[in-house]
Design an enzyme around this catalytic site. Structure first.
Site, PDB file in Angstrom:
ATOM      1  CE  LYS A  39      -1.709   1.694   3.885  1.00  0.00           C
ATOM      2  NZ  LYS A  39      -1.592   3.367   4.096  1.00  0.00           N
ATOM      3  CG  ASN A  40       2.284   2.645   3.593  1.00  0.00           C
ATOM      4  OD1 ASN A  40       1.252   2.906   3.315  1.00  0.00           O
ATOM      5  ND2 ASN A  40       2.876   2.500   4.716  1.00  0.00           N
ATOM      6  CB  CYS A  61      -5.282  10.515  11.587  1.00  0.00           C
ATOM      7  SG  CYS A  61      -3.732   9.934  11.895  1.00  0.00           S
ATOM      8  NE  ARG A  90       0.243  10.430   9.901  1.00  0.00           N
ATOM      9  CZ  ARG A  90      -0.289   9.337   9.407  1.00  0.00           C
ATOM     10  NH1 ARG A  90      -1.341   8.613   9.477  1.00  0.00           N
ATOM     11  NH2 ARG A  90       0.820   9.079   8.274  1.00  0.00           N
ATOM     12  N   PRO A  91       1.427  16.786  10.695  1.00  0.00           N
ATOM     13  CG  PRO A  91       3.044  18.318  11.523  1.00  0.00           C
ATOM     14  CD  PRO A  91       2.434  16.918  11.999  1.00  0.00           C
ATOM     15  CG  LEU A 140       9.066  18.168   7.939  1.00  0.00           C
ATOM     16  CD1 LEU A 140       9.290  16.955   8.423  1.00  0.00           C
ATOM     17  CD2 LEU A 140       9.985  19.200   8.272  1.00  0.00           C
ATOM     18  CG  ASP A 154       2.954   1.550   9.273  1.00  0.00           C
ATOM     19  OD1 ASP A 154       2.319   2.419  10.107  1.00  0.00           O
ATOM     20  OD2 ASP A 154       2.870   1.813   7.983  1.00  0.00           O
ATOM     21  CB  VAL A 197       7.335   7.070  14.189  1.00  0.00           C
ATOM     22  CG1 VAL A 197       7.100   7.842  12.871  1.00  0.00           C
ATOM     23  CG2 VAL A 197       8.771   6.242  13.974  1.00  0.00           C
ATOM     24  NE  ARG A 242      -6.907   4.285   5.277  1.00  0.00           N
ATOM     25  CZ  ARG A 242      -5.765   4.488   6.217  1.00  0.00           C
ATOM     26  NH1 ARG A 242      -5.946   4.502   7.441  1.00  0.00           N
ATOM     27  NH2 ARG A 242      -4.699   4.956   5.803  1.00  0.00           N
TER      28      ARG A 242
HETATM   29  C1  UD1 Z   1       3.981   6.915   6.154  1.00  0.00           C
HETATM   30  C2  UD1 Z   1       3.282   5.749   5.906  1.00  0.00           C
HETATM   31  C3  UD1 Z   1       2.457   5.336   7.167  1.00  0.00           C
HETATM   32  C4  UD1 Z   1       3.893   5.063   8.476  1.00  0.00           C
HETATM   33  C5  UD1 Z   1       4.544   6.351   8.414  1.00  0.00           C
HETATM   34  C6  UD1 Z   1       6.032   5.973   9.061  1.00  0.00           C
HETATM   35  C7  UD1 Z   1       2.340   5.969   3.457  1.00  0.00           C
HETATM   36  C8  UD1 Z   1       0.884   6.239   2.659  1.00  0.00           C
HETATM   37  N1  UD1 Z   1       2.050   5.943   4.817  1.00  0.00           N
HETATM   38  O1  UD1 Z   1       3.312   7.805   6.485  1.00  0.00           O
HETATM   39  O2  UD1 Z   1       1.891   4.029   7.237  1.00  0.00           O
HETATM   40  O3  UD1 Z   1       3.228   4.879   9.526  1.00  0.00           O
HETATM   41  O4  UD1 Z   1       5.087   6.627   7.062  1.00  0.00           O
HETATM   42  O5  UD1 Z   1       6.833   4.996   8.624  1.00  0.00           O
HETATM   43  O6  UD1 Z   1       3.439   5.651   3.109  1.00  0.00           O
HETATM   44  N2  UD1 Z   1       5.646  14.772  10.266  1.00  0.00           N
HETATM   45  C9  UD1 Z   1       5.843  16.153  10.604  1.00  0.00           C
HETATM   46  N3  UD1 Z   1       5.845  16.934   9.403  1.00  0.00           N
HETATM   47  C10 UD1 Z   1       5.645  16.727   8.203  1.00  0.00           C
HETATM   48  C11 UD1 Z   1       5.636  15.224   7.943  1.00  0.00           C
HETATM   49  C12 UD1 Z   1       5.809  14.498   8.877  1.00  0.00           C
HETATM   50  O7  UD1 Z   1       5.879  16.670  11.589  1.00  0.00           O
HETATM   51  O8  UD1 Z   1       5.464  17.324   7.206  1.00  0.00           O
HETATM   52  C13 UD1 Z   1       5.795  13.996  11.448  1.00  0.00           C
HETATM   53  C14 UD1 Z   1       4.636  13.221  11.554  1.00  0.00           C
HETATM   54  O9  UD1 Z   1       3.502  13.833  12.083  1.00  0.00           O
HETATM   55  C15 UD1 Z   1       5.177  11.967  12.149  1.00  0.00           C
HETATM   56  C16 UD1 Z   1       6.291  11.648  11.533  1.00  0.00           C
HETATM   57  O10 UD1 Z   1       6.986  12.936  11.089  1.00  0.00           O
HETATM   58  O11 UD1 Z   1       5.240  12.288  13.541  1.00  0.00           O
HETATM   59  C17 UD1 Z   1       6.605  10.396  10.483  1.00  0.00           C
HETATM   60  O12 UD1 Z   1       5.717  10.959   9.350  1.00  0.00           O
HETATM   61  P1  UD1 Z   1       5.987  10.418   7.952  1.00  0.00           P
HETATM   62  O13 UD1 Z   1       7.108   9.712   7.851  1.00  0.00           O
HETATM   63  O14 UD1 Z   1       5.770  11.709   7.115  1.00  0.00           O
HETATM   64  O15 UD1 Z   1       4.786   9.347   7.824  1.00  0.00           O
HETATM   65  P2  UD1 Z   1       3.740   9.605   6.576  1.00  0.00           P
HETATM   66  O16 UD1 Z   1       4.613   9.790   5.305  1.00  0.00           O
HETATM   67  O17 UD1 Z   1       2.408  10.374   6.666  1.00  0.00           O
END
Ligand code: UD1
Length: 420
Positions: free
Chosen positions: A22-23, A118, A123-124, A127, A307, A329, A399
């Site tokens: 999925k990811n 969520c 989850r902002p 970045l 995950d 995380v 999902r």
């Molecule tokens: C992806 C995966 C999800 C997995 C996660 C971490 C997909 C579709 N989903 O989610 O299943 O749990 O990686 O391995 O691939 N963060 C910020 N600012 C940002 C982006 C992220 O602060 O702009 C923080 C998030 O709130 C979180 C952490 O960084 O605490 C990790 O998030 P991120 O690695 O971005 O996860 P996703 O890409 O959303």
């Protein structure tokens, strides 16, 4: 709404074919927006998140055809007629934000809902946006939407990520493929799904190097072309069946799995007294003695995947002794603990740390899937519990797990879907 009813049964036995990740598939489908030519993506599971991504791509004007049985999708984003994301589809799935980078790079504009928080954290996407701004984009945020635009083509830059975010790395990497000059993403995420996206981008003619390390270098190209790609197997789905075998004391063979993606999971299972064995047919998982407790901390790849955290909490709940699980995380990823307690688990939470005293047996209960992996953890606990378990809100599970009940039934589980 549907629910799962699970009766505990014997240990799981048999083999299971792991679906496409999925990811990996979600960013790859978004990347198809980078070219006007047709792309063929194989090994695409018909998950609800994938269906949402189709709605989103079609909303931009892409032509999508999906052979759900053959798991092959064709996408042609030649004639895009909207740079505004379908708000309903985008709101259902955070990965919708991955369409921002490709559209910004190719059309220099996009308007898309800001993903909300969520269940598992705020989850902002700061970045992602910081990266786009460094590449020369401007932004405006109002009414829950972010509008990104650039008067001229994006320009390659050095982008240092404060955290190795998976989504930000993917989005910036996609945007940079069509930027003028060289982009270097430092402190980049190194997840296997990043490498799969990079492989696909290279097939499209992009110049991407260093994926799988913390520094990714992208030399921008004027244009990308169509490509054919087969998505990697889902390491989290594979890990879920590994824990299913472990918790029931079964013996399961995983087919179509990339063992090197599962190293942190295999290492942790070994600590818990669970054996894995690479055979010609696939990866075999079995347990003979009592489960041992574990200490684990979730980390970006190659650390232990967040995950899989909920799934290992199910395992810890019935291991002999005290386990400690630290979530680094996401800030709120222990919602499953409350549901597991209702099944008799002994879990104490202090901030990002969970202490789990293993019990001899869990007991079935009516529980609720609070998010995707939490839902899967409840299924696994139910398989090892005494008495029946009913799990509601299973749309979360759908999902990310393709035909999970059929796959579990084929391994001997007694799981059925009911309409509540
Ligand atoms: C992806 C995966 C999800 C997995 C996660 C971490 C997909 C579709 N989903 O989610 O299943 O749990 O990686 O391995 O691939 N963060 C910020 N600012 C940002 C982006 C992220 O602060 O702009 C923080 C998030 O709130 C979180 C952490 O960084 O605490 C990790 O998030 P991120 O690695 O971005 O996860 P996703 O890409 O959303």
């Amino acid at each position: 709404m549907d629910k799962f009813v699970i009766k505990p049964d014997d240990a799981l036995h048999g083999s299971v074919v792991v679906s496409g990740a999925k990811n990996a598939v979600l960013p790859i489908l978004a990347a198809c927006l980078l070219t006007e030519e047709s792309c063929e993506i194989q090994n695409v599971p018909a998950l609800t998140d994938v269906e949402e991504m189709i709605t989103l791509l079609e909303g931009f004007g892409a032509a999508v055809s999906f052979d759900r049985t053959g798991e092959v999708m064709n996408i042609q984003a030649g004639q895009l007629n909207s740079m505004q994301a379908d708000v309903e589809a985008a709101g259902k799935m955070r990965a919708s934000f991955l369409t921002a980078g490709p559209l910004l790079a190719r059309y220099r504009q996009v308007r898309i809902p800001l993903p909300g928080g969520c269940q598992i954290g705020t989850r902002p996407v700061d970045l992602h946006i910081k990266g786009f701004l460094l590449l020369g984009a401007s932004q405006k945020q109002e009414y829950g939407m972010v509008e990104l635009w650039s008067k001229s083509e994006l320009r390659g830059k050095n982008v240092y990520l404060d955290f190795p975010s998976v989504g930000a790395t993917e989005n910036i990497m996609m945007a940079a493929t069509l930027a003028r000059g060289t982009t270097v993403i430092e402190n980049a995420a190194a997840e296997p799904e990043i490498c799969d996206l990079a492989d696909f981008l290279r097939k499209m003619g992009a110049d991407v190097q260093g994926d799988g390390t913390d520094t990714i270098v992208i030399h921008g190209k004027k244009k990308l072309h169509g490509a054919v790609h087969r998505v990697i197997p889902d390491r989290i789905e594979a890990g879920t069946f590994m824990v299913a075998a472990a918790i029931t004391g079964g013996d399961v063979l995983l087919e179509q799995v990339q063992t090197e993606h599962l190293k942190p999971v295999i290492a942790k299972l070994a600590e818990c007294n669970v054996k894995t064995e690479q055979t010609e047919q696939g990866l075999r998982i079995y347990r003979k003695g009592r489960l041992r407790p574990m200490h684990l901390k979730t980390m970006p790849f190659p650390g232990f995947p967040t995950d899989m955290q909920a799934l290992f909490m199910s395992l810890a709940a019935v291991a002999k002794g005290t386990s400690v699980i630290t979530e680094t995380v996401f800030e709120n990823r222990f919602l499953h603990a409350g549901e597991l307690r209702r099944m008799g688990a002994d879990i104490k939470i202090d901030s990002r740390c969970a202490v789990i005293e293993g019990v001899d047996t869990l007991t079935g209960a009516s529980v609720r899937a609070t998010d995707l992996r939490a839902g899967a953890a409840l299924i696994l606990s139910a398989l090892a519990a005494k008495g029946d378990t009913e799990i509601s809100d299973i749309y979360h599970i759908e999902r990310g797990y393709y035909h999970i009940e059929e796959k579990l039934r084929n391994l001997g589980a007694d799981i059925r879907r009911e309409n509540s």
